[in-house]
Enzyme design. Structure first.
Site, mmCIF file in Angstrom:
data_model
loop_
_atom_site.group_PDB
_atom_site.id
_atom_site.type_symbol
_atom_site.label_atom_id
_atom_site.label_comp_id
_atom_site.label_asym_id
_atom_site.label_seq_id
_atom_site.Cartn_x
_atom_site.Cartn_y
_atom_site.Cartn_z
ATOM 1 C CB ALA A 62 59.542 65.304 -10.724
ATOM 2 N N GLY A 96 64.265 68.017 -25.183
ATOM 3 C CA GLY A 96 64.101 67.641 -26.573
ATOM 4 C C GLY A 96 63.601 66.220 -26.787
ATOM 5 C CG HIS A 99 62.874 61.984 -19.428
ATOM 6 N ND1 HIS A 99 63.138 62.907 -18.461
ATOM 7 C CD2 HIS A 99 63.027 60.774 -18.851
ATOM 8 C CE1 HIS A 99 63.443 62.293 -17.331
ATOM 9 N NE2 HIS A 99 63.378 60.993 -17.540
ATOM 10 C CG PHE A 124 50.504 69.106 -7.861
ATOM 11 C CD1 PHE A 124 51.178 67.900 -7.851
ATOM 12 C CD2 PHE A 124 50.501 69.853 -9.026
ATOM 13 C CE1 PHE A 124 51.845 67.442 -8.982
ATOM 14 C CE2 PHE A 124 51.158 69.410 -10.164
ATOM 15 C CZ PHE A 124 51.832 68.198 -10.140
ATOM 16 N NE ARG A 138 54.165 79.006 -15.111
ATOM 17 C CZ ARG A 138 54.359 79.787 -16.161
ATOM 18 N NH1 ARG A 138 55.540 80.338 -16.366
ATOM 19 N NH2 ARG A 138 53.380 80.045 -17.011
#
Length: 164
Positions: A62, A96, A99, A124, A138
């Site tokens: 991404a 965790g 990031h 998007f 999703r």
């Protein structure tokens, strides 16, 4: 008394059949993103798109989407933009560490800024979820396929741009 605007301008969910579109998707979390691509491709074909006018471009992750998007939007054929629109897809799943926050924020801002610089419709469909279950939901399980929905938005936006 009920009043309404006399002129409503909106796009239609229908391609004319000559629009070249790209699906730009990150490969990272491919178990999710492969399903998003399938949904976007399905929407494109269902709404009048032609298989030979659909390109699928895979970025490593991404974070790289804005850079690749910029390269795609710069492409021209005979002095005309190569793509009528681009459907940006990806899946960023919280882990965790911080990031997730950095990648999701910069991917979102980068895609938005790049879109505004080039004036070509971009939708998007980058998922930002707290866990893998939300991402699966999703990508076609319980909440529909967000890739399909992102392509629907792109198709309407392409048509709207023709009108305005």
């Amino acid at each position: 008394m009920k009043t309404s605007p006399s002129n409503i301008i909106e796009g239609k969910l229908l391609l004319q059949g000559n629009e070249r579109v790209a699906i730009l998707c990150s490969r990272f979390n491919h178990i999710i993103t492969d399903r998003l691509i399938e949904g976007a491709r399905d929407s494109f074909l269902r709404h009048g798109g032609s298989e030979n006018l659909l390109d699928i471009v895979l970025a490593p992750g991404a974070w790289e989407l804005p850079f690749v998007l910029d390269r795609l939007l710069r492409q021209e054929q005979k002095g005309v933009k190569k793509y009528h629109g681009i459907c940006a897809l990806g899946a960023i799943i919280r882990g965790g560490t911080p990031h997730f926050d950095y990648v999701s924020a910069e991917a979102t801002k980068g895609i938005a800024n790049t879109t505004l610089q080039h004036g070509v419709p971009v939708s998007f469909g980058v998922l930002t979820t707290d866990n893998i279950e939300q991402a699966i939901d999703r990508a076609g399980a319980k909440v529909g396929n967000k890739g399909f929905e992102a392509m629907n938005s792109l198709i309407e936006l392409i048509d709207l741009c023709k009108v305005i």
